[in-house]
Design a protein around this motif. Structure first.
Motif, PDB file in Angstrom:
ATOM      1  N   LYS A 110       0.836  -1.190   0.000  1.00  0.00           N
ATOM      2  CA  LYS A 110       0.000   0.000   0.000  1.00  0.00           C
ATOM      3  C   LYS A 110       0.877   1.249   0.000  1.00  0.00           C
ATOM      4  CE  LYS A 110      -4.287  -1.507   0.650  1.00  0.00           C
ATOM      5  NZ  LYS A 110      -5.418  -1.104  -0.070  1.00  0.00           N
ATOM      6  N   LYS A 111       0.404   2.251  -0.720  1.00  0.00           N
ATOM      7  CA  LYS A 111       1.099   3.521  -0.789  1.00  0.00           C
ATOM      8  C   LYS A 111       0.147   4.632  -0.364  1.00  0.00           C
ATOM      9  CE  LYS A 111       3.803   2.091  -4.781  1.00  0.00           C
ATOM     10  NZ  LYS A 111       4.055   2.338  -6.195  1.00  0.00           N
ATOM     11  N   VAL A 112       0.696   5.745   0.026  1.00  0.00           N
ATOM     12  CA  VAL A 112      -0.107   6.910   0.352  1.00  0.00           C
ATOM     13  C   VAL A 112      -0.878   7.335  -0.897  1.00  0.00           C
ATOM     14  CG1 VAL A 112      -0.036   9.320   1.074  1.00  0.00           C
ATOM     15  CG2 VAL A 112       1.500   7.666   2.131  1.00  0.00           C
ATOM     16  N   GLY A 113      -2.155   7.567  -0.743  1.00  0.00           N
ATOM     17  CA  GLY A 113      -2.977   7.978  -1.872  1.00  0.00           C
ATOM     18  C   GLY A 113      -3.680   6.832  -2.576  1.00  0.00           C
ATOM     19  N   ASP A 114      -3.387   5.564  -2.169  1.00  0.00           N
ATOM     20  CA  ASP A 114      -4.087   4.426  -2.759  1.00  0.00           C
ATOM     21  C   ASP A 114      -5.549   4.444  -2.355  1.00  0.00           C
ATOM     22  OD1 ASP A 114      -1.864   3.485  -4.012  1.00  0.00           O
ATOM     23  OD2 ASP A 114      -1.488   1.837  -2.607  1.00  0.00           O
ATOM     24  N   SER A 115      -6.381   3.835  -3.165  1.00  0.00           N
ATOM     25  CA  SER A 115      -7.806   3.718  -2.854  1.00  0.00           C
ATOM     26  C   SER A 115      -8.003   2.813  -1.648  1.00  0.00           C
ATOM     27  CB  SER A 115      -8.558   3.125  -4.043  1.00  0.00           C
ATOM     28  OG  SER A 115      -8.455   3.973  -5.150  1.00  0.00           O
ATOM     29  N   PRO A 116      -9.084   3.035  -0.842  1.00  0.00           N
ATOM     30  CA  PRO A 116      -9.348   2.158   0.284  1.00  0.00           C
ATOM     31  C   PRO A 116      -9.767   0.768  -0.189  1.00  0.00           C
ATOM     32  CG  PRO A 116     -11.142   3.699  -0.004  1.00  0.00           C
ATOM     33  CD  PRO A 116     -10.060   4.095  -0.957  1.00  0.00           C
ATOM     34  N   ALA A 117      -9.689  -0.188   0.717  1.00  0.00           N
ATOM     35  CA  ALA A 117     -10.083  -1.559   0.392  1.00  0.00           C
ATOM     36  C   ALA A 117     -11.581  -1.604   0.118  1.00  0.00           C
ATOM     37  CB  ALA A 117      -9.724  -2.485   1.545  1.00  0.00           C
ATOM     38  N   ILE A 118     -11.953  -2.020  -1.074  1.00  0.00           N
ATOM     39  CA  ILE A 118     -13.362  -2.089  -1.456  1.00  0.00           C
ATOM     40  C   ILE A 118     -13.771  -3.551  -1.526  1.00  0.00           C
ATOM     41  CG2 ILE A 118     -15.035  -1.562  -3.263  1.00  0.00           C
ATOM     42  CD1 ILE A 118     -13.322   0.819  -4.025  1.00  0.00           C
ATOM     43  N   ALA A 145     -19.524   2.070   8.520  1.00  0.00           N
ATOM     44  CA  ALA A 145     -20.393   1.412   7.553  1.00  0.00           C
ATOM     45  C   ALA A 145     -19.706   1.436   6.191  1.00  0.00           C
ATOM     46  CB  ALA A 145     -21.737   2.114   7.485  1.00  0.00           C
ATOM     47  N   ARG A 146     -20.328   0.806   5.227  1.00  0.00           N
ATOM     48  CA  ARG A 146     -19.810   0.818   3.861  1.00  0.00           C
ATOM     49  C   ARG A 146     -20.848   1.432   2.939  1.00  0.00           C
ATOM     50  NH1 ARG A 146     -15.267  -2.067   2.743  1.00  0.00           N
ATOM     51  NH2 ARG A 146     -14.438  -3.207   4.497  1.00  0.00           N
ATOM     52  N   LEU A 147     -20.361   2.237   2.021  1.00  0.00           N
ATOM     53  CA  LEU A 147     -21.204   2.876   1.019  1.00  0.00           C
ATOM     54  C   LEU A 147     -20.637   2.502  -0.345  1.00  0.00           C
ATOM     55  CD1 LEU A 147     -23.575   4.750   0.418  1.00  0.00           C
ATOM     56  CD2 LEU A 147     -22.010   6.668   0.556  1.00  0.00           C
ATOM     57  N   GLY A 148     -21.361   1.667  -1.062  1.00  0.00           N
ATOM     58  CA  GLY A 148     -20.846   1.170  -2.335  1.00  0.00           C
ATOM     59  C   GLY A 148     -19.605   0.320  -2.153  1.00  0.00           C
ATOM     60  N   GLY A 149     -19.486  -0.326  -0.986  1.00  0.00           N
ATOM     61  CA  GLY A 149     -18.331  -1.168  -0.687  1.00  0.00           C
ATOM     62  C   GLY A 149     -17.161  -0.421  -0.090  1.00  0.00           C
ATOM     63  N   ILE A 150     -17.220   0.898  -0.030  1.00  0.00           N
ATOM     64  CA  ILE A 150     -16.119   1.713   0.499  1.00  0.00           C
ATOM     65  C   ILE A 150     -16.355   1.967   1.989  1.00  0.00           C
ATOM     66  CG2 ILE A 150     -14.908   3.923   0.340  1.00  0.00           C
ATOM     67  CD1 ILE A 150     -15.853   4.031  -2.590  1.00  0.00           C
ATOM     68  N   PRO A 151     -15.374   1.674   2.852  1.00  0.00           N
ATOM     69  CA  PRO A 151     -15.559   1.904   4.290  1.00  0.00           C
ATOM     70  C   PRO A 151     -15.620   3.398   4.625  1.00  0.00           C
ATOM     71  CG  PRO A 151     -13.331   1.124   3.829  1.00  0.00           C
ATOM     72  CD  PRO A 151     -14.075   1.093   2.537  1.00  0.00           C
ATOM     73  N   MET A 152     -16.531   3.733   5.533  1.00  0.00           N
ATOM     74  CA  MET A 152     -16.725   5.126   5.941  1.00  0.00           C
ATOM     75  C   MET A 152     -16.949   5.215   7.441  1.00  0.00           C
ATOM     76  SD  MET A 152     -18.702   7.020   3.088  1.00  0.00           S
ATOM     77  CE  MET A 152     -17.918   7.094   1.517  1.00  0.00           C
TER      78      MET A 152
END
Length: 89
Positions: A1-9, A66-73
């Motif tokens: 993982k790098k800074v700026g990568d997308s979160p785990a979906i 929670a997850r919104l569209g699979g993205i953790p929030m």
């Protein structure tokens, strides 16, 4: 993982382009229902993904994940109902 990568979906069962079926009422309501929904109405987040944290601490604020569209929030809601504090003597 790098800074700026997308979160785990994760894979999701709810479509991203869906209607939020649960609607707030003019009278005080439970803010958790807006996030999770009810058994017959979908809430804001993916079905079954809302988890409340620190329920016993701040009584006027509801915090969770929670997850919104699979993205953790992270989720922060304000408790709209009256809250009583009981201090045993």
């Amino acid at each position: 993982k790098k800074v700026g990568d997308s979160p785990a979906i994760r894979g999701i069962s709810d479509p991203v382009e869906r209607a939020v079926e649960w609607r707030p009422t003019p009278t005080p309501y439970d803010p958790r229902l807006m996030c999770s929904g009810t058994p017959d109405q979908l809430g804001f987040f993916d079905k079954g993904s809302y988890k409340e944290y620190l329920a016993g601490w701040g009584k006027s604020v509801v915090v969770g994940r929670a997850r919104l569209g699979g993205i953790p929030m992270g989720v922060i809601n304000v408790e709209t109902r009256l809250v009583d504090k009981v201090v045993p003597a």
